[in-house]
Every structure is written in C-alpha cells, then in structure tokens.
Design a protein around this motif. Structure first.
Motif, PDB file in Angstrom:
ATOM      1  N   MET A   1     -29.824  44.778  75.021  1.00 13.54           N
ATOM      2  CA  MET A   1     -29.312  44.314  76.127  1.00 13.54           C
ATOM      3  C   MET A   1     -27.769  44.361  76.636  1.00 13.54           C
ATOM      4  O   MET A   1     -27.577  44.225  77.585  1.00 13.54           O
ATOM      5  N   ALA A   2     -27.224  44.518  75.439  1.00 12.24           N
ATOM      6  CA  ALA A   2     -25.468  44.634  75.763  1.00 12.24           C
ATOM      7  C   ALA A   2     -25.366  45.872  76.708  1.00 12.24           C
ATOM      8  O   ALA A   2     -24.445  45.649  77.403  1.00 12.24           O
ATOM      9  N   LEU A   3     -26.258  46.681  76.616  1.00 16.24           N
ATOM     10  CA  LEU A   3     -25.990  47.925  77.559  1.00 16.24           C
ATOM     11  C   LEU A   3     -26.028  47.445  78.954  1.00 16.24           C
ATOM     12  O   LEU A   3     -25.224  48.048  79.902  1.00 16.24           O
ATOM     13  N   PHE A   4     -26.512  46.521  79.419  1.00 17.70           N
ATOM     14  CA  PHE A   4     -26.569  46.012  80.690  1.00 17.70           C
ATOM     15  C   PHE A   4     -25.522  44.805  81.101  1.00 17.70           C
ATOM     16  O   PHE A   4     -25.514  44.290  82.062  1.00 17.70           O
ATOM     17  N   GLN A   5     -24.917  44.199  80.014  1.00 17.99           N
ATOM     18  CA  GLN A   5     -23.839  43.199  80.156  1.00 17.99           C
ATOM     19  C   GLN A   5     -22.830  43.597  81.071  1.00 17.99           C
ATOM     20  O   GLN A   5     -22.199  44.734  80.934  1.00 17.99           O
ATOM     21  N   LYS A   6     -22.628  42.829  82.051  1.00 18.91           N
ATOM     22  CA  LYS A   6     -21.247  43.232  82.823  1.00 18.91           C
ATOM     23  C   LYS A   6     -20.362  41.993  82.863  1.00 18.91           C
ATOM     24  O   LYS A   6     -20.859  40.778  82.753  1.00 18.91           O
ATOM     25  N   LEU A   7     -19.013  42.075  82.718  1.00 19.00           N
ATOM     26  CA  LEU A   7     -17.828  41.125  82.717  1.00 19.00           C
ATOM     27  C   LEU A   7     -17.285  41.171  84.247  1.00 19.00           C
ATOM     28  O   LEU A   7     -17.030  42.258  84.717  1.00 19.00           O
ATOM     29  N   TYR A   8     -17.348  39.856  84.614  1.00 18.94           N
ATOM     30  CA  TYR A   8     -16.679  39.712  85.963  1.00 18.94           C
ATOM     31  C   TYR A   8     -15.388  39.011  85.929  1.00 18.94           C
ATOM     32  O   TYR A   8     -15.234  38.416  84.944  1.00 18.94           O
ATOM     33  N   GLN A   9     -14.406  39.283  86.955  1.00 18.20           N
ATOM     34  CA  GLN A   9     -13.175  38.456  86.735  1.00 18.20           C
ATOM     35  C   GLN A   9     -12.976  38.111  87.987  1.00 18.20           C
ATOM     36  O   GLN A   9     -13.264  38.451  89.228  1.00 18.20           O
ATOM     37  N   LEU A  10     -12.272  36.665  88.113  1.00 14.26           N
ATOM     38  CA  LEU A  10     -12.138  35.769  89.115  1.00 14.26           C
ATOM     39  C   LEU A  10     -10.502  35.615  88.833  1.00 14.26           C
ATOM     40  O   LEU A  10     -10.177  35.093  87.885  1.00 14.26           O
ATOM     41  N   LYS A  11      -9.474  35.762  89.936  1.00 12.25           N
ATOM     42  CA  LYS A  11      -8.325  35.342  89.817  1.00 12.25           C
ATOM     43  C   LYS A  11      -7.824  34.534  91.239  1.00 12.25           C
ATOM     44  O   LYS A  11      -8.188  34.894  91.965  1.00 12.25           O
ATOM     45  N   THR A  12      -7.156  33.401  90.847  1.00 19.13           N
ATOM     46  CA  THR A  12      -6.598  32.580  91.904  1.00 19.13           C
ATOM     47  C   THR A  12      -5.100  32.249  91.401  1.00 19.13           C
ATOM     48  O   THR A  12      -4.569  32.489  90.453  1.00 19.13           O
ATOM     49  N   SER A  13      -4.237  31.977  92.592  1.00 15.77           N
ATOM     50  CA  SER A  13      -3.023  31.992  92.677  1.00 15.77           C
ATOM     51  C   SER A  13      -2.708  30.815  93.756  1.00 15.77           C
ATOM     52  O   SER A  13      -3.377  30.891  94.838  1.00 15.77           O
ATOM     53  N   GLN A  14      -2.009  29.689  93.315  1.00 18.38           N
ATOM     54  CA  GLN A  14      -1.531  28.701  94.279  1.00 18.38           C
ATOM     55  C   GLN A  14      -0.215  27.975  94.037  1.00 18.38           C
ATOM     56  O   GLN A  14       0.015  27.760  92.675  1.00 18.38           O
ATOM     57  N   PHE A  15       0.296  27.677  94.973  1.00 25.72           N
ATOM     58  CA  PHE A  15       1.898  27.124  94.746  1.00 25.72           C
ATOM     59  C   PHE A  15       1.605  25.597  94.831  1.00 25.72           C
ATOM     60  O   PHE A  15       1.014  25.300  95.872  1.00 25.72           O
ATOM     61  N   ILE A  16       2.105  24.963  93.983  1.00 27.07           N
ATOM     62  CA  ILE A  16       1.905  23.451  93.969  1.00 27.07           C
ATOM     63  C   ILE A  16       3.447  22.958  94.243  1.00 27.07           C
ATOM     64  O   ILE A  16       4.443  23.105  93.479  1.00 27.07           O
ATOM     65  N   PRO A  17       3.871  22.089  95.316  1.00 26.15           N
ATOM     66  CA  PRO A  17       5.220  21.591  95.593  1.00 26.15           C
ATOM     67  C   PRO A  17       5.381  20.346  94.876  1.00 26.15           C
ATOM     68  O   PRO A  17       5.604  19.358  95.311  1.00 26.15           O
ATOM     69  N   VAL A 117     -10.247  33.973  85.265  1.00 31.32           N
ATOM     70  CA  VAL A 117     -11.410  33.709  84.728  1.00 31.32           C
ATOM     71  C   VAL A 117     -12.268  35.121  84.612  1.00 31.32           C
ATOM     72  O   VAL A 117     -12.358  35.727  85.439  1.00 31.32           O
ATOM     73  N   HIS A 118     -12.644  35.096  83.285  1.00 32.73           N
ATOM     74  CA  HIS A 118     -13.791  36.235  83.058  1.00 32.73           C
ATOM     75  C   HIS A 118     -15.006  35.447  82.507  1.00 32.73           C
ATOM     76  O   HIS A 118     -15.018  34.680  81.674  1.00 32.73           O
ATOM     77  N   TYR A 119     -16.208  36.202  82.984  1.00 26.82           N
ATOM     78  CA  TYR A 119     -17.272  35.511  82.889  1.00 26.82           C
ATOM     79  C   TYR A 119     -18.249  36.450  82.802  1.00 26.82           C
ATOM     80  O   TYR A 119     -18.228  37.906  83.266  1.00 26.82           O
ATOM     81  N   GLY A 120     -19.460  36.110  82.070  1.00 27.89           N
ATOM     82  CA  GLY A 120     -20.677  37.145  81.813  1.00 27.89           C
ATOM     83  C   GLY A 120     -21.727  36.310  82.170  1.00 27.89           C
ATOM     84  O   GLY A 120     -21.859  35.126  81.734  1.00 27.89           O
ATOM     85  N   ILE A 121     -22.820  36.976  82.782  1.00 28.62           N
ATOM     86  CA  ILE A 121     -23.932  36.150  83.088  1.00 28.62           C
ATOM     87  C   ILE A 121     -25.138  36.764  82.308  1.00 28.62           C
ATOM     88  O   ILE A 121     -25.254  37.888  82.182  1.00 28.62           O
ATOM     89  N   PRO A 122     -26.105  35.824  81.589  1.00 37.89           N
ATOM     90  CA  PRO A 122     -27.139  36.438  80.857  1.00 37.89           C
ATOM     91  C   PRO A 122     -28.263  37.111  81.763  1.00 37.89           C
ATOM     92  O   PRO A 122     -28.193  37.220  82.809  1.00 37.89           O
ATOM     93  N   PHE A 123     -29.314  37.699  81.098  1.00 29.63           N
ATOM     94  CA  PHE A 123     -30.407  38.355  81.570  1.00 29.63           C
ATOM     95  C   PHE A 123     -30.376  39.726  82.400  1.00 29.63           C
ATOM     96  O   PHE A 123     -30.858  39.993  83.151  1.00 29.63           O
ATOM     97  N   GLY A 124     -29.068  40.538  81.853  1.00 32.22           N
ATOM     98  CA  GLY A 124     -28.744  41.802  82.182  1.00 32.22           C
ATOM     99  C   GLY A 124     -29.034  42.061  83.619  1.00 32.22           C
ATOM    100  O   GLY A 124     -28.025  41.415  84.327  1.00 32.22           O
ATOM    101  N   PRO A 125     -29.746  43.027  84.156  1.00 28.05           N
ATOM    102  CA  PRO A 125     -29.728  43.375  85.521  1.00 28.05           C
ATOM    103  C   PRO A 125     -30.027  42.107  86.385  1.00 28.05           C
ATOM    104  O   PRO A 125     -29.636  41.761  87.678  1.00 28.05           O
ATOM    105  N   ILE A 126     -30.874  41.073  85.970  1.00 27.59           N
ATOM    106  CA  ILE A 126     -31.319  39.993  86.747  1.00 27.59           C
ATOM    107  C   ILE A 126     -29.978  39.151  86.967  1.00 27.59           C
ATOM    108  O   ILE A 126     -29.726  38.459  88.038  1.00 27.59           O
ATOM    109  N   GLY A 127     -29.195  39.062  85.677  1.00 27.51           N
ATOM    110  CA  GLY A 127     -27.952  38.271  85.826  1.00 27.51           C
ATOM    111  C   GLY A 127     -27.002  38.819  86.785  1.00 27.51           C
ATOM    112  O   GLY A 127     -26.280  38.113  87.731  1.00 27.51           O
ATOM    113  N   GLN A 128     -26.979  40.277  86.960  1.00 21.79           N
ATOM    114  CA  GLN A 128     -26.161  40.921  87.676  1.00 21.79           C
ATOM    115  C   GLN A 128     -26.710  40.546  89.450  1.00 21.79           C
ATOM    116  O   GLN A 128     -25.699  40.303  90.158  1.00 21.79           O
TER     117      GLN A 128
END
Length: 167
Positions: A1-17, A117-128
């Motif tokens: 199943m590792a063959l189908f594992q995909k890693l996703y990334q989310l980035k946010t940026s915010q100024f707080i006064p 944020v780096h995240y991965g979803i289970p279930f290979g292609p179904i997770g993708q």
C-alpha cells in the motif's frame, strides 16, 4: 500500500496585531484550540491537564470530521521553542500522518504566524479521491475559520494579507 501513499501540504500565514507574549500565551494553551475550530466539527478536548504546552504532552480530542460521526484523535506536542514554534503530531486519528508546525515571528506592530501542515490519508487511491472530493475542502474551511476567528480576537490593521495554500 505504501506505493499509493501520498503526502499533502497546507501552508497558512497570518499577521496578528498583538504583542508576542499575548499571542504565544494564547496559542500555547491547548484549551484555546476549541475557540478557533468551527462548531460543526464537534471538536472537544477530552484531556484536561490545564498545563501549558510542553514536549511530550499528549492531547486527546473528539472530533466529527465526516457526517457527524465522532472520532477519537490524539496528538503529541513533539517540539516547543518558546515564542518561536511548536509542533504537534497525530498519534492516532483520522489521518495516516498529521505533522503540524506552528511558527511565530515578532514583527513591527505584531506577530507573523505561519503554519505548515503535512498530512496523509489512509486507503491509497480511495484516500486520494477523498482528499480531492472533501478533505482538502474541509481543511480549507477549518483554516479559513481560524483566520477569521483570530482576526476577530485581535482586530487591527492587516499588514500582511492572510494566505492559505495547498501543495
């Protein structure tokens, strides 16, 4: 199943006064996470330590990410550098992998907060497919909500427009 594992990334940026001490105090208190999470997520912290964040701290939650079905989620605070960053990692929950970096940088008139944020979803292609159909959209909504909640808590001049990107 590792063959189908995909890693996703989310980035946010915010100024707080606001001053660094105030921003750090707020974000390093686990109980405040609930105040920046949308109500529809059914987010509830189930571990009640009352402690400030520290490396090795385990925080447990109930969350309803899909069809109002309650799931247990546990994260560990793996690293903390006072007023610079902290990292939480999922130990069990809805993702194969959840690695969330919170970075804080003092600037003129406030603090620049960046999340990676780096995240991965289970279930290979179904997770993708699930990521394409709803997970990515839901994460965008959650982080958009957080941006608005932070702006409401610390209203003021926006020196840097908030951003949210997926890679």
């Amino acid at each position: 199943m590792a063959l189908f594992q995909k890693l996703y990334q989310l980035k946010t940026s915010q100024f707080i006064p606001a001053p660094m001490d105030e921003v750090w105090e707020y974000f390093s208190a686990p109980e405040n996470l609930q105040t920046i999470t949308p109500d529809y997520m059914g987010f509830e912290i189930t571990s009640k330590s009352g402690d400030k964040m520290y490396p090795g701290m385990i925080i447990t939650y109930l969350v309803s990410p899909v069809m109002n079905i309650k799931m247990r989620w546990a994260t560990e605070i793996t690293q903390v550098k006072h007023q610079e960053y902290f990292i939480d990692e999922q130990r069990f929950g809805p993702y194969n992998l959840w690695h969330h970096q919170h970075h804080f940088k003092e600037m003129d008139g406030g603090v620049l907060m960046n999340d990676i944020v780096h995240y991965g979803i289970p279930f290979g292609p179904i997770g993708q497919l699930a990521n394409t159909l709803f997970v990515k959209k839901q994460l965008r909504e959650i982080f958009d909500y957080r941006i608005k909640a932070v702006e409401k808590r610390w209203p003021g001049e926006i020196k840097i427009e908030p951003s949210l990107t997926f890679l």
